[in-house]
Design a protein around this motif. Sequence first.
Motif, PDB file in Angstrom:
ATOM      1  N   LEU A 102       0.203  -1.294   0.158  1.00  9.89           N
ATOM      2  CA  LEU A 102      -0.067   0.223   0.278  1.00  9.89           C
ATOM      3  C   LEU A 102       1.388   1.382   0.312  1.00  9.89           C
ATOM      4  CD1 LEU A 102      -2.652  -1.477   2.415  1.00  9.89           C
ATOM      5  CD2 LEU A 102      -3.040  -0.789  -0.142  1.00  9.89           C
ATOM      6  N   GLU A 103       2.380   0.743   1.061  1.00 13.17           N
ATOM      7  CA  GLU A 103       2.789   2.448   0.143  1.00 13.17           C
ATOM      8  C   GLU A 103       3.264   2.962  -1.139  1.00 13.17           C
ATOM      9  OE1 GLU A 103       3.522   4.154   2.647  1.00 13.17           O
ATOM     10  OE2 GLU A 103       3.268   4.135   4.536  1.00 13.17           O
ATOM     11  N   ALA A 124      -5.298   5.407  -2.260  1.00  9.85           N
ATOM     12  CA  ALA A 124      -4.408   6.330  -1.940  1.00  9.85           C
ATOM     13  C   ALA A 124      -5.193   6.996  -0.367  1.00  9.85           C
ATOM     14  CB  ALA A 124      -4.470   7.241  -2.310  1.00  9.85           C
ATOM     15  N   PHE A 183      -6.138   4.519   2.800  1.00  7.80           N
ATOM     16  CA  PHE A 183      -5.339   3.820   3.202  1.00  7.80           C
ATOM     17  C   PHE A 183      -4.502   5.280   4.240  1.00  7.80           C
ATOM     18  CE2 PHE A 183      -0.504   4.645   3.191  1.00  7.80           C
ATOM     19  CZ  PHE A 183       0.369   3.152   3.525  1.00  7.80           C
ATOM     20  N   GLN A 184      -4.807   6.549   3.608  1.00  6.82           N
ATOM     21  CA  GLN A 184      -4.213   7.647   4.630  1.00  6.82           C
ATOM     22  C   GLN A 184      -5.436   7.465   5.416  1.00  6.82           C
ATOM     23  OE1 GLN A 184      -1.205   9.472   3.891  1.00  6.82           O
ATOM     24  NE2 GLN A 184      -2.003  11.003   5.793  1.00  6.82           N
ATOM     25  N   LEU A 222      -5.833   4.570  -8.019  1.00  5.96           N
ATOM     26  CA  LEU A 222      -5.650   4.951  -6.961  1.00  5.96           C
ATOM     27  C   LEU A 222      -5.821   6.239  -5.939  1.00  5.96           C
ATOM     28  CD1 LEU A 222      -1.506   4.500  -8.572  1.00  5.96           C
ATOM     29  CD2 LEU A 222      -1.919   2.579  -7.347  1.00  5.96           C
ATOM     30  N   SER A 223      -6.286   6.405  -6.370  1.00  7.46           N
ATOM     31  CA  SER A 223      -7.013   7.253  -6.127  1.00  7.46           C
ATOM     32  C   SER A 223      -8.022   7.211  -4.903  1.00  7.46           C
ATOM     33  CB  SER A 223      -8.322   8.949  -7.006  1.00  7.46           C
ATOM     34  OG  SER A 223      -8.440   9.713  -6.404  1.00  7.46           O
ATOM     35  N   LYS A 239      -4.639   5.365   8.273  1.00  8.18           N
ATOM     36  CA  LYS A 239      -3.028   6.028   9.065  1.00  8.18           C
ATOM     37  C   LYS A 239      -3.669   7.284   9.818  1.00  8.18           C
ATOM     38  CE  LYS A 239       0.308   3.388   7.278  1.00  8.18           C
ATOM     39  NZ  LYS A 239       1.451   3.180   8.157  1.00  8.18           N
ATOM     40  N   SER A 278       0.418   4.493  -2.955  1.00  7.96           N
ATOM     41  CA  SER A 278       0.594   5.333  -2.362  1.00  7.96           C
ATOM     42  C   SER A 278       1.696   6.712  -3.385  1.00  7.96           C
ATOM     43  CB  SER A 278       0.448   5.628  -0.689  1.00  7.96           C
ATOM     44  OG  SER A 278       0.603   6.923  -0.636  1.00  7.96           O
ATOM     45  N   LYS A 279       2.155   5.868  -3.459  1.00 13.10           N
ATOM     46  CA  LYS A 279       3.763   7.088  -3.754  1.00 13.10           C
ATOM     47  C   LYS A 279       3.773   6.911  -4.863  1.00 13.10           C
ATOM     48  CE  LYS A 279       7.433   5.763   0.017  1.00 13.10           C
ATOM     49  NZ  LYS A 279       9.196   4.593   0.040  1.00 13.10           N
ATOM     50  N   TYR A 308       0.187   6.611  -6.677  1.00 14.18           N
ATOM     51  CA  TYR A 308      -0.293   7.032  -6.765  1.00 14.18           C
ATOM     52  C   TYR A 308       0.468   9.465  -6.839  1.00 14.18           C
ATOM     53  CZ  TYR A 308      -4.369  10.729  -5.457  1.00 14.18           C
ATOM     54  OH  TYR A 308      -5.122  11.856  -5.587  1.00 14.18           O
ATOM     55  N   GLN A 309       1.061   9.990  -5.998  1.00 17.85           N
ATOM     56  CA  GLN A 309       1.604  10.510  -6.120  1.00 17.85           C
ATOM     57  C   GLN A 309       2.801  11.429  -6.899  1.00 17.85           C
ATOM     58  OE1 GLN A 309       3.925  10.769  -2.144  1.00 17.85           O
ATOM     59  NE2 GLN A 309       1.908  10.440  -0.952  1.00 17.85           N
TER      60      GLN A 309
END
Length: 417
Positions: free
Chosen positions: A48-49, A86, A89-90, A82-83, A93, A52-53, A55-56
């Motif tokens: 997932l990290e 992400a 996921f955020q 991915l949006s 967290k 997320s990366k 996606y950025q």
Amino acid sequence: VGLHNCGFWRPNYLLDTARCTLSFNSRHRKKHQDSRALWKHEAVQKYLETLSKEYQQVSHLLNADSINDFEQRTLQRRCADLSPIAAAFQEIKEAEKEVQELEAMCRELDSRDEKQLLELALEEKETLDKKINMLCRKLFQLLVPKEKYDGSHVILEVTAGRTTGGDICQQFTKEMFEMYQNYADYKRWTFDIVNYTPAEIGGLHHAAAHISGDDVYRHLKYEGGTHRVQRIPETGLSSRMQRIHTGTMSVIVLPQPEEVDVKVDPKDLRIDTFRAKGAGGQHVNKTDSAVRIVHLPTGLAVECQQERSQQMNKEIALRTLRAKLYQQIIEKQLSQEQSARKLQLGTRAQSERIRTYNFTQDRVTDHRISYDARNIKEILSGKEALDKLINRLLEFAEIEAVTEYLENLQALEGGGC
């Protein structure tokens, strides 16, 4: 487009090599039996990290002036994939960080004067835990792609098994058919009976229904297979023995896409008409409106006695026959895939016992996920209790798909590029 750990771009859909699967073997992944437990796994966090990366990076590339129109469209599609992942996921967290802060505060609140504040903090923690569980489930639903036929309507068939004191099978088959009828009502689906063959003692030999609505196949695809009942019969010949009897009935669930392009040569069909029987209104046993169609090359046979018109019954029977022939094509494709699913799909694995309904212990056991549910009457009512069991199956299938994908990914990484 996906970022591979070797540093190059490759086209990819999330979990494109995985399939929603429930394993019948003994190697159950017990530590991953719910979304929250799987979320905490190191491999999942790492994956997932990475997403997320990515996606950025994709978002950053979309703002670059150097990309052409084709690259922009490709990146936009990937960004749309991915949006939501992400974001979820955020959000998880952040919720976990709040939980950690509350736990730290709770450890400090130990005096009597702070008891009320402690209770409020614990209530807030419980609310956050529920939120995290819901978000974890949502996240894995996003990761696992919908199957091709998930949104399809279905043909559902039930058939009584054979055993000593066959009345227990027939009565159970009737209860199961009514359970699915009630479940369709609970989900606001349309349930149209295609044929209905009752037993002399009040049970049911065989019945079929066309069920239409939102995501019908997605919810019912894991119901196909052999269902076992254990009970002391209340009526019929078997009730005189006053002992526990065991019987079975089978369920077949056929996806029925709106457009089923299967050509059927009229020369390959034998069409018989007969008088309808069972649940069908005043026209029952008065006209030869019921239709049976046999597909001679395959031996497939379908019946319909739903309508008063023989022509309408013929059209419905032909539609059902095409769905069954189409199902054979699906089965052939599935059997060629490396990751073969163990759950019954259509006519697959009818000999596999998937669930036991033990009336004497008031317990329903789904053998695929080692899950026990109490209160058989609530489940057979086809409402919230059945929906909870079905959602448990769906969640387990999603977890299995994610776990399988990550195992495959780790194996590829271990082998190098």
